[in-house]
Design a protein around this motif. Structure first.
Motif, short mmCIF file in Angstrom:
data_model
loop_
_atom_site.label_atom_id
_atom_site.label_comp_id
_atom_site.label_asym_id
_atom_site.label_seq_id
_atom_site.Cartn_x
_atom_site.Cartn_y
_atom_site.Cartn_z
N ASP A 72 0.85 -1.19 0.00
CA ASP A 72 0.00 0.00 0.00
C ASP A 72 0.90 1.24 0.00
OD1 ASP A 72 -1.76 2.04 0.45
OD2 ASP A 72 -2.84 1.03 2.07
N ARG A 113 -0.29 4.37 -0.48
CA ARG A 113 -1.09 5.58 -0.29
C ARG A 113 -0.45 6.50 0.75
NH1 ARG A 113 -6.95 2.81 0.43
NH2 ARG A 113 -5.63 1.40 1.64
N GLU A 172 0.97 10.27 0.11
CA GLU A 172 0.43 11.37 0.88
C GLU A 172 1.53 12.08 1.68
OE1 GLU A 172 -2.47 13.99 1.67
OE2 GLU A 172 -2.47 12.30 0.27
N SER A 193 -6.98 -1.09 -6.10
CA SER A 193 -7.94 -0.19 -5.49
C SER A 193 -9.18 -1.01 -5.15
CB SER A 193 -8.28 0.96 -6.44
OG SER A 193 -8.93 0.49 -7.58
N ALA A 217 -7.10 5.09 -3.78
CA ALA A 217 -5.67 5.32 -3.73
C ALA A 217 -4.91 4.15 -4.28
CB ALA A 217 -5.26 5.59 -2.29
N VAL A 260 -2.85 0.97 -4.26
CA VAL A 260 -2.52 -0.13 -3.36
C VAL A 260 -1.76 -1.15 -4.16
CG1 VAL A 260 -3.40 -1.89 -1.80
CG2 VAL A 260 -4.63 0.27 -2.05
N LEU A 299 -4.42 9.56 -6.38
CA LEU A 299 -3.89 8.82 -5.25
C LEU A 299 -4.30 9.53 -3.97
CD1 LEU A 299 -0.36 7.91 -6.54
CD2 LEU A 299 -2.53 6.79 -6.94
N GLU A 300 -5.22 8.93 -3.23
CA GLU A 300 -5.79 9.58 -2.06
C GLU A 300 -5.19 9.03 -0.78
OE1 GLU A 300 -7.74 12.14 -1.87
OE2 GLU A 300 -7.69 12.31 -4.02
N ALA A 333 -4.80 7.20 2.83
CA ALA A 333 -5.45 6.13 3.57
C ALA A 333 -5.54 6.59 5.02
CB ALA A 333 -4.66 4.84 3.43
#
Length: 765
Positions: free
Chosen positions: A448, A450, A454, A567, A704, A706, A727-728, A730
């Motif tokens: 992952d 994400r 971030e 995702s 996001a 993964v 891409l958000e 988590a």
């Protein structure tokens, strides 16, 4: 074309830290091929016209007069008597590609203004001189960057691009015949002055340390053009910049002092294909100096032990010019060296030509999956500043992804940005993604990234000069959905009608059963058991040293999941290794191999592996090596010459810097290196409803990235649209540091893939 003899003032003296590998002169073949190379470089437009050359000289002369008037004006304003005002002087020096004599049409001129002790950088250089230049009609696009690592003022003077640095010496009067090559010039100067002087001092030292300047220049022009065509010319992206390529070429010129450019290009690839990084490339011994300035030395400084591809500058204080290189970019470059060597050998057999060597690398055909980093601002000035900041941080995204996935997900950054003409004040960067080769696939395991993405976005948005409108967005995009603005003319190219050298390499490697020609593949010869016991031990020892290197620790659990991106719902496609090239029929041919050997040891040539039993039998380097194989050299003589050269290459890679020690605080040291420059520029930003931090989080509801694995194979999950996904973030959990002892025991971050919706196998790239 340069003469085959020694052409520098150092004629008759040994140049470099070892004896030459060969003193052999050029063959008829070398003369012919060198003429072809020179004509090729002329035809592709690498040389400026005589008119442009004269205009550059005029601009430099005018600039020199401007800084002389400037220093007299500020001397008078500071109340110096008239005699000191008349004696006040400043002087312009050049460095970089222009000083080396390898610049092309329209290239910037790197210049240095040297001024006296009473002419300050902040008030006088970036204040008064900036004001003088801004009032001149000949000057345009004036852009001062006083807070850069090396403070610079960029502008155009009569259309000629200038990058002007400033060095404030401890002298009251700057003599017109000032020699900045003397170490004493650095006495009582600040760090910015030392760094500013370094460019000129290094450039001049390179020219002193090559045996034939003309042959060096032609070879360097060739290698710079090749590196740009192959996508490995960019210091900021983790590849090599102009000074790095100059130092590498200069070392080859030292090892083959009587060779013409054709042979120097061939030997460049041969030597650096076999080079066992992190052995440093040095043009001269590192001098400690008498001023107490820190020089590169991994025996004394822990941070220096973590450099993967040290290329050391020859002027005091010597430093590593290539500290930006990462495990992925090193792997990519060493495979490019191997490719170049193969083509040079094919040229000698009349099976390739210079066009083949300079084939452009098809970046957007090489992978199935990419990261797209979009940035935007409200106007040109803001975009220029924002772009410069983001570019300086993109390397950290590569490092973070590799580190947080234990090198299982590898990144290939594209050196350069792309602009969508339909969107003003916007540009995009791209990174190719591939899973690491040779690892088994476990069901329902995911990497992952994400949090990694971030974390990167939050770091970027802590820019001290951030303004409203400066935004960054990171998306996943599949090859088939690549935006058209990345292609020439905005048109997606059709499949090539004929095979390229790269596609033939992939096909040949597949047929022969080893992937030595793949950037992520295992090295030729090793898979076929061509490494004897003694050599294998040396290779394993070197890999052990690299694995302790801390900067790129590879987790080695009993079973490691294949790297994929997923995702919660969407189309599932294979995440293939780098090297999905088109063959002659236009179909995609995946490559095979093991990336780890390239990451830890560079690309190894089978000849050096086979010759390991002779290691140590070469007495120094070869003074009487048979001449370069060419038109009049038999196959046996050529093989004998190559074997002797390989032994000599092996010999020159010994020295006091070879053994890298492990460091206990691996994670802490890596973070220190990643954020050394950043920490001086970051401000603390809280989670507010408006401001920089908020802009890092998209308002999209998309999922996001993964990195996942399932029993059916690799997968990258996208929204049902099959387009681009944002891409958000988590859940906001912190990554913990990983102690050395637990690296081989812990598996990468695992997330269960509970989604079974929309799983469709990809039928095309």
């Amino acid at each position: 074309m340069g003469s085959p003899g020694l052409g520098n003032q150092n004629s008759g003296q040994r140049l470099g830290i070892t004896e030459p590998i060969s003193l052999g002169g050029p063959t008829d073949y070398d003369v012919i091929k060198t003429r072809e190379l020179e004509k090729y470089l002329q035809d592709v437009g690498l040389y400026e016209s005589q008119v442009e050359a004269v205009r550059r000289e005029e601009v430099l002369g005018r600039l020199d007069q401007i800084v002389k008037n400037w220093v007299k004006a500020i001397s008078r304003a500071k109340g110096l008597n008239e005699q000191l005002v008349q004696e006040a002087n400043a002087k312009i020096f050049t460095f970089g590609s222009y000083r080396l004599g390898v610049h092309g049409p329209g290239a910037d001129i790197d210049t240095l203004c040297v001024g006296p002790r009473h002419a300050t950088r902040e008030e006088d250089f970036f204040g008064e001189l900036h004001k003088m230049l801004s009032e001149m009609p000949e000057v345009s696009e004036l852009h001062p960057v006083p807070d850069a690592h090396v403070p610079v003022m960029g502008f155009k003077f009569k259309g000629v691009s200038i990058d002007l640095l400033y060095a404030r010496l401890s002298l009251w009067v700057i003599p017109e015949d000032l020699d900045i090559s003397q170490d004493s010039i650095l006495q009582n100067t600040d760090e910015q002055t030392v760094r500013s002087l370094n460019g000129c001092r290094v450039t001049d030292q390179i020219l002193r340390l090559v045996p034939n300047i003309q042959n060096f220049r032609t070879t360097l022009r060739c290698m710079r053009f090749w590196a740009k065509r192959r996508g490995v010319y960019s210091n900021v992206s983790g590849f090599l910049g102009g000074i790095n390529w100059a130092l590498l070429v200069a070392r080859i010129c030292q090892l083959y002092p009587n060779a013409l450019p054709n042979m120097l290009v061939s030997r460049f690839f041969r030597v650096y294909t076999q080079w066992r990084w992190p052995n440093p490339v040095m043009l001269c011994p590192i001098e400690e100096g008498s001023l107490g300035l820190q020089v590169w030395d991994p025996r004394k400084y822990p941070k220096d032990r973590f450099h993967l591809m040290p290329i050391i500058t020859p002027a005091y204080p010597s430093m590593n010019s290539s500290y930006n290189v990462s495990a992925s970019t090193l792997r990519i470059m060493t495979d490019e060296f191997q490719r170049g060597g193969e083509i040079c050998e094919a040229m000698e057999a009349n099976k390739a030509d210079w066009d083949t060597l300079f084939e452009a690398y098809a970046f957007f055909d090489a992978y199935k999956n990419y990261l797209q980093i979009d940035i935007s601002a409200e106007n040109d000035d803001d975009l220029r500043k924002w772009k410069g900041w983001v570019e300086s941080r993109l390397r950290q995204l590569t490092l973070k992804i590799e580190r947080h996935t234990y090198n299982m997900l590898q990144c290939h950054p594209h050196p350069g940005d792309f602009q969508d003409k339909s969107r003003p004040f916007h540009c995009s960067y791209f990174m190719g993604l591939q899973r690491k080769q040779g690892v088994p696939v476990n069901e329902s395991e995911q990497f992952d990234i994400r949090l990694t993405v971030e974390e990167f976005k939050r770091t970027v948005n802590m820019y001290t000069l951030w303004k409203i409108g400066m935004e960054i967005r990171v998306s996943h995009v599949k090859r088939r959905n690549m935006p058209t603005f990345v292609f020439p003319g905005g048109v997606r190219p059709s499949h090539p009608s004929k095979a390229t050298w790269d596609s033939r390499r992939v096909s040949d490697a597949k047929v022969s059963g080893h992937a030595g020609s793949d950037k992520s593949g295992e090295v030729k010869g090793v898979a076929d058991g061509q490494v004897d016991g003694k050599k294998r031990k040396r290779v394993d020892d070197n890999e052990d040293a690299q694995s302790k290197n801390g900067k790129y620790v590879t987790a080695a659990p009993s079973s490691i999941p294949e790297v994929q991106v997923g995702s919660p719902a969407g189309t599932m496609i294979s995440c293939s290794a780098r090297g999905d090239h088109l063959d002659a029929t236009g179909s995609v041919e995946p490559t095979k191999g093991n990336a780890e050997s390239n990451v830890t040891n560079g690309s190894k040539n089978p000849s050096t592996e086979q010759l390991s039993s002779h290691n140590g039998e070469v007495d120094g380097s070869l003074r009487c090596t048979p001449p370069h194989k060419g038109l009049h050299v038999t196959a046996d003589a050529a093989a004998s010459s190559e074997e002797a050269e390989n032994l000599a290459i092996e010999k020159i890679m010994s020295g006091p810097y070879v053994s890298h020690q492990a460091h206990q605080a691996l994670q802490e040291l890596e973070e220190l290196e990643d954020d050394l420059e950043f920490r001086n520029q970051v401000v603390s930003v809280g989670s507010t409803n408006n401001g920089p931090l908020q802009s890092s989080v998209s308002d999209s509801a998309g999922a996001a990235p993964v990195v996942s694995s399932n029993g059916a194979g690799s997968s990258i999950s996208l929204p049902a649209s099959g387009g681009i996904e944002e891409l958000e973030p988590a859940e906001l959990t912190a990554m913990t540091s990983i102690p050395v002892a637990s690296v081989v025991q812990r598996k990468p971050l695992i997330r269960l893939n509970l989604t079974s919706l929309g799983k469709v196998s990809e039928k095309s790239g």
